[in-house]
Design an enzyme around this catalytic site. Structure first.
Site, short mmCIF file in Angstrom:
data_model
loop_
_atom_site.label_atom_id
_atom_site.label_comp_id
_atom_site.label_asym_id
_atom_site.label_seq_id
_atom_site.Cartn_x
_atom_site.Cartn_y
_atom_site.Cartn_z
N CYS A 159 18.49 -30.22 28.96
CA CYS A 159 18.07 -28.91 29.45
C CYS A 159 17.14 -28.25 28.44
O CYS A 159 17.44 -28.24 27.24
CB CYS A 159 19.31 -28.04 29.68
N LEU A 160 16.05 -27.70 28.95
CA LEU A 160 15.11 -27.01 28.07
C LEU A 160 15.76 -25.83 27.37
O LEU A 160 15.31 -25.42 26.29
CB LEU A 160 13.90 -26.52 28.88
N GLY A 182 12.09 -29.54 35.73
CA GLY A 182 12.54 -28.41 36.53
C GLY A 182 12.68 -27.19 35.63
O GLY A 182 12.83 -27.32 34.42
N HIS A 219 20.92 -29.27 38.92
CA HIS A 219 20.79 -28.65 37.59
C HIS A 219 20.17 -27.25 37.71
O HIS A 219 20.69 -26.28 37.15
CB HIS A 219 19.93 -29.56 36.71
N GLU A 220 19.06 -27.16 38.45
CA GLU A 220 18.36 -25.87 38.57
C GLU A 220 19.18 -24.88 39.40
O GLU A 220 19.22 -23.69 39.08
CB GLU A 220 16.97 -26.06 39.16
N HIS A 255 21.67 -23.22 37.24
CA HIS A 255 21.09 -22.13 36.45
C HIS A 255 21.12 -20.80 37.21
O HIS A 255 21.36 -19.75 36.63
CB HIS A 255 19.65 -22.43 36.04
N GLN A 291 15.72 -19.08 33.12
CA GLN A 291 15.33 -19.75 31.88
C GLN A 291 14.13 -19.09 31.21
O GLN A 291 13.87 -19.35 30.04
CB GLN A 291 15.05 -21.23 32.12
#
Length: 162
Positions: A87-88, A44, A135-136, A139, A49
């Protein structure tokens, strides 16, 4: 290729702005986000991000892929599920790879929003897909998964992050 922002970048802590134009630029952004997510081996990716403060995320998890614009998230099953999550935007200094921790999430959610053509959509999710959506969505609210950890677990992750 869009660069993925890492913890410390203010865009990750700022609530994203709603998408108002469903145009060619938005469709290009969705494509670029999918490309960036795949290049980083993610499941995702939210627009903040990559430094874009818009309410949009893309995903490819649990055999389902797509995107949601201006998402709203509803918890269908509030049972707390603890599972590994990374997480990226929170990579390890030494490895550059996401740092993982057991993170609490709701067992089931529904996301509503729009596709890149402005058509309404609704997706029910459990398991990895539900975790990904939560999660997304976080963000887009300026929240990182480390905010959902115990203080000790968050400190352990943050000591390894850039």
């Amino acid at each position: 290729m869009r660069e993925i922002r890492v913890i410390g970048d203010p865009v990750l802590r700022t609530p994203a702005e709603p998408v108002t134009e469903f145009d060619r630029d938005l469709r290009r952004l969705v494509d670029e986000m999918m490309e960036a997510m795949y290049a980083a081996d993610g499941v995702g990716l939210a627009a903040p991000q990559i430094g874009v403060s818009r309410r949009l995320f893309v995903y490819d998890a649990a055999g389902r892929k797509g995107h949601v614009i201006n998402p709203e998230l509803t918890v269908d099953d509030a049972e707390e599920v603890l599972d590994e999550e990374g997480c990226l935007s929170v990579p390890g200094r030494a490895t550059g790879k996401p740092l993982y921790a057991r993170t609490p999430r709701a067992a089931g959610v529904t996301v509503t929003g729009y596709d890149r053509l402005g058509r309404p959509l609704r997706v029910k999710a459990r398991g990895l897909l539900a975790r990904c959506f939560q999660h997304e969505f976080d963000h887009l609210e300026g929240v990182l998964y480390v905010d959902r950890l115990t203080k000790d677990a968050a400190r352990k992750i943050l000591l390894q992050a850039p």
